[in-house]
Design a protein around this motif. Sequence first.
Motif, PDB file in Angstrom:
ATOM      1  N   ARG A   1      22.011 110.325  -8.637  1.00  0.00           N
ATOM      2  CA  ARG A   1      20.570 110.591  -8.744  1.00  0.00           C
ATOM      3  C   ARG A   1      20.258 112.039  -8.411  1.00  0.00           C
TER       4      ARG A   1
ATOM      5  N   PHE B   1      20.951  95.552   8.596  1.00  0.00           N
ATOM      6  CA  PHE B   1      21.275  96.948   8.276  1.00  0.00           C
ATOM      7  C   PHE B   1      21.397  97.784   9.546  1.00  0.00           C
TER       8      PHE B   1
ATOM      9  N   ASN C   1      25.889  97.359  10.663  1.00  0.00           N
ATOM     10  CA  ASN C   1      26.309  98.720  11.032  1.00  0.00           C
ATOM     11  C   ASN C   1      26.069  99.773   9.946  1.00  0.00           C
TER      12      ASN C   1
ATOM     13  N   CYS D   1      26.167 105.379   9.170  1.00  0.00           N
ATOM     14  CA  CYS D   1      26.305 106.502   8.230  1.00  0.00           C
ATOM     15  C   CYS D   1      25.019 106.730   7.436  1.00  0.00           C
ATOM     16  N   HIS D   2      24.300 105.649   7.147  1.00  0.00           N
ATOM     17  CA  HIS D   2      23.089 105.790   6.346  1.00  0.00           C
ATOM     18  C   HIS D   2      21.883 105.949   7.272  1.00  0.00           C
TER      19      HIS D   2
ATOM     20  N   THR E   1      28.104 110.601   2.018  1.00  0.00           N
ATOM     21  CA  THR E   1      27.280 109.396   2.124  1.00  0.00           C
ATOM     22  C   THR E   1      26.051 109.591   1.243  1.00  0.00           C
TER      23      THR E   1
ATOM     24  N   VAL F   1      17.807 103.427  -4.380  1.00  0.00           N
ATOM     25  CA  VAL F   1      19.158 103.079  -4.838  1.00  0.00           C
ATOM     26  C   VAL F   1      19.124 101.906  -5.824  1.00  0.00           C
TER      27      VAL F   1
ATOM     28  N   TYR G   1      27.319 101.964  -8.973  1.00  0.00           N
ATOM     29  CA  TYR G   1      27.409 102.602  -7.663  1.00  0.00           C
ATOM     30  C   TYR G   1      28.799 103.164  -7.340  1.00  0.00           C
ATOM     31  N   MET G   2      28.802 104.007  -6.351  1.00  0.00           N
ATOM     32  CA  MET G   2      29.980 104.694  -5.793  1.00  0.00           C
ATOM     33  C   MET G   2      30.402 105.874  -6.687  1.00  0.00           C
ATOM     34  N   HIS G   3      31.306 106.712  -6.158  1.00  0.00           N
ATOM     35  CA  HIS G   3      31.558 108.014  -6.786  1.00  0.00           C
ATOM     36  C   HIS G   3      32.082 107.907  -8.212  1.00  0.00           C
TER      37      HIS G   3
ATOM     38  N   VAL H   1      28.234  95.841  -4.138  1.00  0.00           N
ATOM     39  CA  VAL H   1      28.447  96.800  -3.040  1.00  0.00           C
ATOM     40  C   VAL H   1      28.465  96.060  -1.698  1.00  0.00           C
TER      41      VAL H   1
ATOM     42  N   TYR I   1      31.464  95.693   1.263  1.00  0.00           N
ATOM     43  CA  TYR I   1      31.393  95.963   2.706  1.00  0.00           C
ATOM     44  C   TYR I   1      31.712  94.702   3.511  1.00  0.00           C
TER      45      TYR I   1
ATOM     46  N   GLU J   1      38.028 105.037   7.094  1.00  0.00           N
ATOM     47  CA  GLU J   1      37.110 105.048   8.244  1.00  0.00           C
ATOM     48  C   GLU J   1      37.365 103.866   9.176  1.00  0.00           C
TER      49      GLU J   1
ATOM     50  N   LEU K   1      32.929  92.717   7.421  1.00  0.00           N
ATOM     51  CA  LEU K   1      31.749  92.186   8.106  1.00  0.00           C
ATOM     52  C   LEU K   1      31.688  90.669   8.040  1.00  0.00           C
TER      53      LEU K   1
END
Length: 411
Positions: free
Chosen positions: A123, A249, A254, A258-259, A332, A338, A344-346, A356, A360, A374, A380
């Motif tokens: 974006r 969230f 968690n 990062c977000h 991040t 979103v 999504y993702m690189h 997504v 996680y 990481e 989770l």
Amino acid sequence: MTGVLLAVCLLLQAAPVPTAPAGPAAPDAVVRPAGPAAGGWLTEQLAARVRRNPPLGPVPADPTNRWADSEAAAQLGHRIFFDERFSASGRVACSSCHDPAHGFSDPRPLAKGEGSGTRHSMRVLNVAHQRWFTWDGRADTLWSQAVQPFETPHEMNLPRAKVVARVAGDSVLRDAYLRAFGQAPPAADAAPAAVDAAFAQIGKALAAYERKLVSGPSAYDRWWTRRAAGDPKADQELTDAQRRGLALFFGKANCFQCHHGALFSDGEFHMLGVPPRDGGQPTDAGRYAVIERIRSDPFNAAGPHSDDPDGVQAHISASLVRTPDQWGEFRTPSLRNVAQTPPYMHAGQMATLPDVVRFYSTLEGATSLDHHRESVLTKLGLSASDQADLVAFLEALTGPLPGAPWGRPPG
Ligand code: HEC
Ligand code: HEC
């Protein structure tokens, strides 16, 4: 990263830019609310965390671009952003991959311009709030990012001399350039140094335009602001599922780690071990591959085209050091809006937000590269209803996109 540098970064990220000028507060200074207070389902711990994710403030100043807030420069940038003539085939504009109809992103998993890329077109929304640009952060200013796509072979594949000549050779663009910078673009046979200088100006005009591309308040922001003001009905802004998702969230899932911040991003780089599109081990080195490139980029914040070559960003870039743990790290992404920009993702590896969240939750397929991934990421093990609640929360982060004039092609 060294402690000192980290401290500088934390300072830079410190909450929204105050709207009052420095010095004694003006009588009408806008005082931002401290944030939602705990109460009811919002525990002390959750309240303390949501306060770190406030609504977006005004875009911060960019001292490296003296035209950052020039309307005339933004108008030139607006025209170029949507103009397909700035490509080898005459068919690819910035907006081909950053399409307002798709939240200034691209529904195709991988970028496609004059050729095919290996990353997803992210974006271009709220970007003026960032310090690093692109998935690997290979640009340290918004304007130095903006000059790169022209010459990237799979994007627009147009040498800078031709980019400058296109502006000089079109009466509308030429006038817009003259209005923005007070001088005409150099002629086609100009010396390389003059071409470089004009190329940087064009980048600064595009950046001035991109500063207009900000999202308006989302349901989450309305909830945050009303709760901060003590409105007893604030919770009506979110559905039950969104409130449960918020608690996940900022709680056991968690994500906030990062977000966080107004962008829902720490602005830093992490290796999640997102599996490559074609399976196997990852080959995209991410952050690791670009450290030297940032330091040697003639268009960087410390370079001859910067308007603040001795400023904070110049010093941060100059002190970057390449370390092995940067291998495979990506920035991040912000989570604002979103829900509007799948995949999504690189590398566009995940088609939907439920995909997504499932990743996680299970870390299925995650590549570990000798346990380099990481360590904060752990499976989770979320239930199906927890996963649905998290997705509902992510959907509450969508605010209105910029409308006319900036959010549409120029008339
Ligand atoms: C062929 C598709 C394509 C075209 C054309 C294109 N981009 Fe991009 N853009 C991308 C991709 C892919 C990325 C991510 C690059 C990476 O990480 O390697 C990106 C990243 C960006 C970013 C960084 C956003 C962020 O959050 O860090 C900005 C800003 C941007 N592009 C602006 C532009 C501008 C301005 C133009 C025109 C001069 C342009 N792009 C042309 C595909 C494209
Ligand atoms: C360790 C830091 C970290 C944590 C914790 C984390 N994320 Fe992320 N997130 C990232 C990074 C880095 C990326 C990009 C990774 C990539 O492309 O390889 C990302 C990507 C995403 C994306 C894709 C955005 C896009 O535009 O492509 C979403 C959605 C997301 N995260 C949501 C979440 C949620 C929900 C949680 C909690 C369950 C979470 N994240 C936890 C760092 C993190």
